[in-house]
Design an enzyme around this catalytic site. Sequence first.
Site, PDB file in Angstrom:
ATOM      1  CE  LYS A  73      -7.842  -2.268   6.431  1.00  0.00           C
ATOM      2  NZ  LYS A  73      -8.582  -2.384   5.953  1.00  0.00           N
ATOM      3  N   GLY A 100       7.196   3.838   1.170  1.00  0.00           N
ATOM      4  CA  GLY A 100       8.758   4.847   1.091  1.00  0.00           C
ATOM      5  C   GLY A 100      10.425   4.606   1.056  1.00  0.00           C
ATOM      6  CG  ASP A 136       9.816  11.078  11.404  1.00  0.00           C
ATOM      7  OD1 ASP A 136       9.886  12.104  11.253  1.00  0.00           O
ATOM      8  OD2 ASP A 136       9.093   9.903  10.607  1.00  0.00           O
ATOM      9  CB  ILE A 192      -0.762   0.042   1.512  1.00  0.00           C
ATOM     10  CG1 ILE A 192      -0.428  -0.057   2.220  1.00  0.00           C
ATOM     11  CG2 ILE A 192      -2.153  -0.398   0.747  1.00  0.00           C
ATOM     12  CD1 ILE A 192      -1.687   0.156   3.135  1.00  0.00           C
TER      13      ILE A 192
HETATM   14  N1  LIG Z   1      -0.562   0.100  12.103  1.00  0.00           N
HETATM   15  C1  LIG Z   1      -0.271   1.129  10.247  1.00  0.00           C
HETATM   16  N2  LIG Z   1      -1.878   1.408  10.941  1.00  0.00           N
HETATM   17  C2  LIG Z   1      -2.429   1.592   9.558  1.00  0.00           C
HETATM   18  N3  LIG Z   1      -1.147   2.490   8.941  1.00  0.00           N
HETATM   19  C3  LIG Z   1      -0.523   2.246   8.580  1.00  0.00           C
HETATM   20  C4  LIG Z   1       0.048   1.463  10.031  1.00  0.00           C
HETATM   21  N4  LIG Z   1       1.401   1.928   9.378  1.00  0.00           N
HETATM   22  C5  LIG Z   1       1.882   2.222   8.583  1.00  0.00           C
HETATM   23  N5  LIG Z   1       0.470   3.147   8.120  1.00  0.00           N
HETATM   24  C6  LIG Z   1       0.296   3.820   6.682  1.00  0.00           C
HETATM   25  O1  LIG Z   1       2.041   3.471   5.981  1.00  0.00           O
HETATM   26  C7  LIG Z   1       2.577   4.942   6.179  1.00  0.00           C
HETATM   27  C8  LIG Z   1       4.097   4.661   5.836  1.00  0.00           C
HETATM   28  O2  LIG Z   1       4.281   3.984   7.217  1.00  0.00           O
HETATM   29  P1  LIG Z   1       5.294   4.352   8.218  1.00  0.00           P
HETATM   30  O3  LIG Z   1       5.480   3.558   9.129  1.00  0.00           O
HETATM   31  O4  LIG Z   1       5.013   6.185   8.595  1.00  0.00           O
HETATM   32  O5  LIG Z   1       6.800   4.758   7.298  1.00  0.00           O
HETATM   33  P2  LIG Z   1       7.458   5.464   6.501  1.00  0.00           P
HETATM   34  O6  LIG Z   1       8.904   5.377   7.993  1.00  0.00           O
HETATM   35  O7  LIG Z   1       8.067   5.089   5.177  1.00  0.00           O
HETATM   36  O8  LIG Z   1       7.487   6.938   6.799  1.00  0.00           O
HETATM   37  C9  LIG Z   1       1.854   5.623   7.557  1.00  0.00           C
HETATM   38  O9  LIG Z   1       1.682   7.061   6.746  1.00  0.00           O
HETATM   39  C10 LIG Z   1       0.373   5.451   6.982  1.00  0.00           C
HETATM   40  O10 LIG Z   1      -0.258   5.892   6.467  1.00  0.00           O
HETATM   41 MG   LIG Z   2       5.953   7.759   8.338  1.00  0.00          MG
END
Ligand SMILES: Nc1ncnc2c1ncn2[C@@H]1O[C@H](COP(=O)(O)OP(=O)(O)O)[C@@H](O)[C@H]1O
Ligand SMILES: [Mg+2]
Length: 207
Positions: free
Chosen positions: A21, A7, A121, A4
């Site tokens: 989910k 990054g 962050d 989905i």
């Molecule tokens: N536990 C979670 N539940 C719902 N959405 C999530 C979750 N973890 C990540 N996401 C979605 O994925 C995106 C990127 O995840 P994140 O952990 O912030 O990784 P990055 O280090 O790439 O920023 C988040 O901004 C959010 O939209």
């Molecule tokens: Mg993030």
Amino acid sequence: MRLIRRGAEAEIYESTMFGKKVIVKRRIPKGYRIEELDRRIRAERTRAEARVLHRAKQAGVRAPYIYDIDMQEMAITMECLDLPRVKDVVDDMPSDEKERIAEMIGKAVASLHSKGLVHGDLTTSNMLIDGDRIALIDFGLAEITKEKERMASDLRVLKEGWRSAHYRDEDLVERIFSAYSESWDGGFDVLRMLEKAEGRRRYVKKG
Ligand SMILES: Nc1ncnc2c1ncn2[C@@H]1O[C@H](COP(=O)(O)OP(=O)(O)O)[C@@H](O)[C@H]1O
Ligand SMILES: [Mg+2]
């Protein structure tokens, strides 16, 4: 598993576990780093993320539950929080709603810091709105520390990130910070430290 988001550091997949989910966050190798060093960095961040997420949950901060950690794949399987990100919705909110969100952010960060946890962050893409609370995600740069300097630098990231992402509502940073200092005793000191650090930086710039 369905990808989905991709990054800079991690791939985020949506999957299911026992009919529920879940999110799988997998840290991908970076080709430009020496392989051994790269593995170490990914392992360290994966471990830090799982460790601090767990502590944050224990401390009562809203954050995803961890279901599995795979140190071969550098992947964490966690609860999927199907919630809007502050980043995506705050700009279009009426101003009283924005202020409510700002206060919720201040409280969430205060409850993290008061337990000796620093996020690392604090951008609005790592904050989700869960009714009257903010849920925090993305603990890959998090630390367990009681050092107020680290907390001040957490707030600096928050302030600078907010100012660039939500520049029309720059003044809300004050609202976030006042809710922060009202929510825990050490907050005031951290804010003073932030101010001092910024003063030094301004001074350095002038020179
Ligand atoms: N536990 C979670 N539940 C719902 N959405 C999530 C979750 N973890 C990540 N996401 C979605 O994925 C995106 C990127 O995840 P994140 O952990 O912030 O990784 P990055 O280090 O790439 O920023 C988040 O901004 C959010 O939209
Ligand atoms: Mg993030």
